[in-house]
Scaffold this motif. Sequence first.
Motif, mmCIF file in Angstrom:
data_model
loop_
_atom_site.group_PDB
_atom_site.id
_atom_site.type_symbol
_atom_site.label_atom_id
_atom_site.label_comp_id
_atom_site.label_asym_id
_atom_site.label_seq_id
_atom_site.Cartn_x
_atom_site.Cartn_y
_atom_site.Cartn_z
ATOM 1 N N GLY A 1 35.987 35.755 24.560
ATOM 2 C CA GLY A 1 35.494 34.350 25.206
ATOM 3 C C GLY A 1 35.613 34.857 26.489
ATOM 4 O O GLY A 1 36.493 34.634 27.258
ATOM 5 N N GLN A 2 34.286 35.201 27.105
ATOM 6 C CA GLN A 2 34.115 35.440 28.504
ATOM 7 C C GLN A 2 33.570 34.403 29.069
ATOM 8 O O GLN A 2 33.100 33.433 28.704
ATOM 9 N N LEU A 3 34.028 34.241 30.515
ATOM 10 C CA LEU A 3 33.416 33.496 31.350
ATOM 11 C C LEU A 3 31.697 33.272 31.014
ATOM 12 O O LEU A 3 31.264 34.335 30.848
ATOM 13 N N PRO A 4 30.946 32.245 31.280
ATOM 14 C CA PRO A 4 29.629 32.108 30.931
ATOM 15 C C PRO A 4 28.730 33.193 31.824
ATOM 16 O O PRO A 4 29.218 33.678 32.838
ATOM 17 N N SER A 5 27.990 33.849 31.243
ATOM 18 C CA SER A 5 27.021 34.903 31.501
ATOM 19 C C SER A 5 26.283 34.656 32.767
ATOM 20 O O SER A 5 26.079 33.486 33.094
ATOM 21 N N GLY A 6 26.497 35.290 33.922
ATOM 22 C CA GLY A 6 25.921 35.126 35.333
ATOM 23 C C GLY A 6 26.896 34.190 36.302
ATOM 24 O O GLY A 6 26.670 34.058 37.501
ATOM 25 N N PHE A 7 28.014 33.534 35.701
ATOM 26 C CA PHE A 7 28.829 32.870 36.656
ATOM 27 C C PHE A 7 29.702 34.047 37.430
ATOM 28 O O PHE A 7 30.316 34.876 36.837
ATOM 29 N N GLU A 8 29.633 33.810 38.605
ATOM 30 C CA GLU A 8 30.092 34.875 39.676
ATOM 31 C C GLU A 8 30.828 33.994 40.759
ATOM 32 O O GLU A 8 30.321 33.600 41.934
ATOM 33 N N PRO A 9 32.183 33.549 40.652
ATOM 34 C CA PRO A 9 32.864 33.018 41.617
ATOM 35 C C PRO A 9 33.127 33.689 42.859
ATOM 36 O O PRO A 9 33.220 32.925 43.818
ATOM 37 N N ALA A 10 32.859 34.766 42.893
ATOM 38 C CA ALA A 10 33.130 35.908 43.855
ATOM 39 C C ALA A 10 32.005 35.433 45.065
ATOM 40 O O ALA A 10 32.511 35.826 46.246
ATOM 41 N N THR A 11 31.054 35.212 44.430
ATOM 42 C CA THR A 11 29.737 34.735 45.544
ATOM 43 C C THR A 11 29.952 33.422 45.926
ATOM 44 O O THR A 11 29.138 33.155 47.089
ATOM 45 N N MET A 12 30.875 32.619 45.368
ATOM 46 C CA MET A 12 30.963 31.135 46.089
ATOM 47 C C MET A 12 31.770 31.040 47.337
ATOM 48 O O MET A 12 31.766 29.901 48.004
ATOM 49 N N TYR A 13 32.528 31.997 47.706
ATOM 50 C CA TYR A 13 33.310 31.792 48.828
ATOM 51 C C TYR A 13 33.712 33.354 49.437
ATOM 52 O O TYR A 13 33.199 34.209 48.591
ATOM 53 N N ASN A 14 34.112 33.385 50.382
ATOM 54 C CA ASN A 14 34.413 34.768 50.993
ATOM 55 C C ASN A 14 35.827 35.306 50.228
ATOM 56 O O ASN A 14 37.082 35.242 50.713
ATOM 57 N N SER A 15 35.481 36.042 49.160
ATOM 58 C CA SER A 15 36.673 36.187 48.245
ATOM 59 C C SER A 15 37.305 37.640 48.571
ATOM 60 O O SER A 15 38.439 37.769 48.107
ATOM 61 N N ARG A 16 37.055 38.354 49.583
ATOM 62 C CA ARG A 16 37.712 39.360 50.219
ATOM 63 C C ARG A 16 38.277 40.349 48.894
ATOM 64 O O ARG A 16 39.543 40.959 48.973
ATOM 65 N N TYR A 17 37.316 40.911 48.160
ATOM 66 C CA TYR A 17 37.764 41.768 46.920
ATOM 67 C C TYR A 17 38.978 41.237 46.125
ATOM 68 O O TYR A 17 40.060 41.901 45.797
ATOM 69 N N GLN A 18 39.159 40.082 46.005
ATOM 70 C CA GLN A 18 40.265 39.479 45.223
ATOM 71 C C GLN A 18 40.036 39.497 43.716
ATOM 72 O O GLN A 18 38.986 39.742 43.068
ATOM 73 N N PRO A 19 41.027 39.820 42.777
ATOM 74 C CA PRO A 19 41.004 39.925 41.340
ATOM 75 C C PRO A 19 40.199 38.628 40.960
ATOM 76 O O PRO A 19 40.274 37.594 41.364
ATOM 77 N N ARG A 20 39.497 39.143 39.668
ATOM 78 C CA ARG A 20 38.833 38.072 39.020
ATOM 79 C C ARG A 20 39.580 36.538 38.618
ATOM 80 O O ARG A 20 39.022 35.554 38.697
ATOM 81 N N GLY A 21 40.843 36.920 38.228
ATOM 82 C CA GLY A 21 41.664 35.675 37.866
ATOM 83 C C GLY A 21 41.755 34.984 39.143
ATOM 84 O O GLY A 21 41.843 33.643 39.290
ATOM 85 N N LEU A 22 42.161 35.353 40.207
ATOM 86 C CA LEU A 22 42.392 34.714 41.321
ATOM 87 C C LEU A 22 41.090 33.967 41.817
ATOM 88 O O LEU A 22 40.974 32.743 42.359
ATOM 89 N N GLN A 23 39.800 34.606 41.514
ATOM 90 C CA GLN A 23 38.665 33.873 41.762
ATOM 91 C C GLN A 23 38.576 32.671 41.083
ATOM 92 O O GLN A 23 38.206 31.614 41.667
ATOM 93 N N ALA A 24 38.711 32.990 39.559
ATOM 94 C CA ALA A 24 38.687 31.652 38.827
ATOM 95 C C ALA A 24 39.659 30.736 39.308
ATOM 96 O O ALA A 24 39.248 29.473 39.069
#
Length: 632
Positions: free
Chosen positions: A166-189
Motif C-alpha cells: 500500500g504505497q503513497l499515491p504515484s507521483g506524490f513527492e512531499p520532498a519537493t513541497m518544502y526544503n526537505s534537506r535529505y530527510q527520510p521519507r517517513g519524516l517528509q510524510a
Amino acid sequence: MTALPIIVGMGGINAAGRTSFHQGFKRIVLDKLDQKSRQETFVGLATLMNLVTYHEGKLVDVQGDEVAKSDIETRFGDAILAGTLIRKIEKNHFDVDATPWQQKLTMNSNDGKEIVFSCRKRDLPEPLPACWQVTELDNKTVEVVIREQLEVKHLSHRDNPIKAAGQLPSGFEPATMYNSRYQPRGLQATIFAATDAIRSTGLPWDKVMNSVRPDQIGTYSASVAGQMNEEGLGGLVRSRLRGDRVSTKQLALGLNTMSTDFINAYVTGSVGTAFSTSGACATFLYNLRAAVNDIQAGRTRVAIVASSECAITPEIIEGFGNMGALANEEGLRKLDNTDTVDYRKTSRPFGENCGFTIGEGAQVAILMDDALALELGAQIMGSVADVFVNADGVKKSITAPGPGNYITMAKSVALAQEIAGKEALAKRSFILAHGSSTPQNRVTESLIYHKLAETFSINGWKVAAPKAYVGHTIAPASGDQLAMALGVFEYNIMPGITTIDAVAEDVHSEHLDIRTEHYQCDEMDIAFINSKGFGGNNATATVFSPKLTKQLLSKRYSAQQFADYQHKLGETQARQSSYQQAADLGQYQLIYRFGEGMVDESALTLSEQELTIPGFEQAIKLCEHNPYSDLL
C-alpha cells in the motif's frame, strides 16, 4: 468533571490519498459517492499525484494545457485509480523483479594452484589475510597471489516473492513541497500530515497555541521501525557493508521518536509535552491513549497525536516475509488457483488469505478538551471516550494472540454502553477491525467480536477493515482506522471488504455483518478502533460520532454557550472550506519552520511561581497545587 477529548481535525497521507476532508475515505468508497464528491475526489488526487497542477488560476496538464475539473476523471481517471491503494511495488522503492542483494561466491584457481589478480593498493583489506602474498607493481597498484580458496560477495539480483504494498499515491513527492534537506521519507510524510491536520481544523494555529499555557500542548507520536530509508537507519546499517560512508544524520534521523520531534521543532513550535511510545501495530492508539489520559486529567488541553511509517524496503519486507507474515506470490496463486496474481487483492481481511500486505503512511489527529473546543469554535469531528491497552500474559510465541484483546474490546464496549445506552450500541455501533489478513487473525479476532456480540446482545455488528485497501502501515495503522471511522460518520457509507469474494468459513461471523461491497448505512454513533499488535500490544479506542458528542455536551453546556459556539463555528467552517479548496488544487503550503521563531533563552522570565517564554502569551505555572498535601 472529566474533560471529554474532542477530535477537531485530522490530516495525513496513505495509499488512498490525503486524510483531510475524507479524501482517502472517498477514494476507497468512490463508486458510492454522488457526482460532486466523486469529481472533488478525482481533482484532489490528480493534483496530489502531480498529473495536473494549479497555475495562474487554472488547472493545467504537464504540457501546460488547461484542464477542466469535469474532464479530470475522463482524462486521468485510469491513472488515478491505478496509482492509488494497494498495487505492485513501484521502482522508486526498489525493483521487486530484480531486488539487489549480495551473492556469496567461492573462487578457486583453474589449475588448482593459486589465484592471481591485481588491484589498487588502497583497496587492500586491513588487516591483510595471512594467505595473501602481495607484490607492488607500481605506486598505486599491487598484484595479489592467494594459494587458498577466496570467498567474495558480489552484487546480484533476485526475484522478490513479495511484490505488492500500500504505497503513497504515484507521483506524490512531499520532498519537493518544502526544503526537505535529505530527510527520510517517513519524516517528509510527517511534515505533510501535520500541516494537513492543522490546516484541516480551520483554526488560526497561533490563536490555538496562545489560548492555553505553553505546557498544556502535547505532541504524542512515534514510528515502529524508525526511518528505514537510505537517509535514516536503513542507510546507517547498509553503508559500511556496501563500502560507503555513514552520514552524520542517519542515526539521529532514523530514531522512532523523530516524528514527535519534527512536529514540535518544525511545525508547531511547541514547548509542551513531548511523548513517544511504540506498541507495534497499536502504536497510534498507544499515543492516542496518552493524549486522552492527559486531556482527561487536565494536563493537556491541545494534543497532536501522530504516527508515521514509510518502510517499504527490501530488508523490512524480507524480515516480515521470512516470518511468514506477508502475502507472497506463491501463496496467492494457490489461493486463486491461477498463475496470475491480482496485486490489488493481496490483502484479504476475514477472507481466504495468506498474509498481510505492508503499507506506508502518516496520520495526525488534533484533539482538544471540550471546553476549549467550544471556546474556539472548533469543528467537532467526534470524540474519544477512552483507549484501553492490555497485554496477553504468558506466551509460547511472541507473535501469537492472547487474552489481551478480549480485555480491551470488552472494556470499550462496556464503556460505550454505559455512556450511550444499549440501543446505540446494538444498532449504531461498528468495528474498525485490525483485519491484518492472516489466517490466524481472521479466526481469533472474529471470535472476540462473536463472543462480545453474544454477551451484549448485538446482531449484525458491522465490521470494516481498512487494511484491505491501504495495507498494514504498522505504526499509523490505527490512524488509518480512525480516518475511516470519521468518514463513515460523515457520509453514512460502510466500506465493505471488496478484495474478498466471501467471508472465510472459519470466521466466526454469526453475529457479524461483514460484506464484500460498500453500502449505505444508517447514522452511526459509535466506532471501535481495534488493534492486535505483535508481542501482545492490544489496544481498542471508543470513538463517538459528532452527533453523539454534541448530545453529550448539551448536558454540560447551556443553550447560550452552544449559540456562542455556533457563531464561532461559522468562521471556522469558512476557513476549512478555504483550505479544502486550496488542498484539492495542490496548494498545501506545508508548514516547515526551520530555525524560524527560535526562543531566546536569555529572555526567559523565571519566578518561584511561573515561567514566561518569549513568543507565548501565557505563562507556565510551576506548581498550582500540592498533589500530596494529605501527607503533610
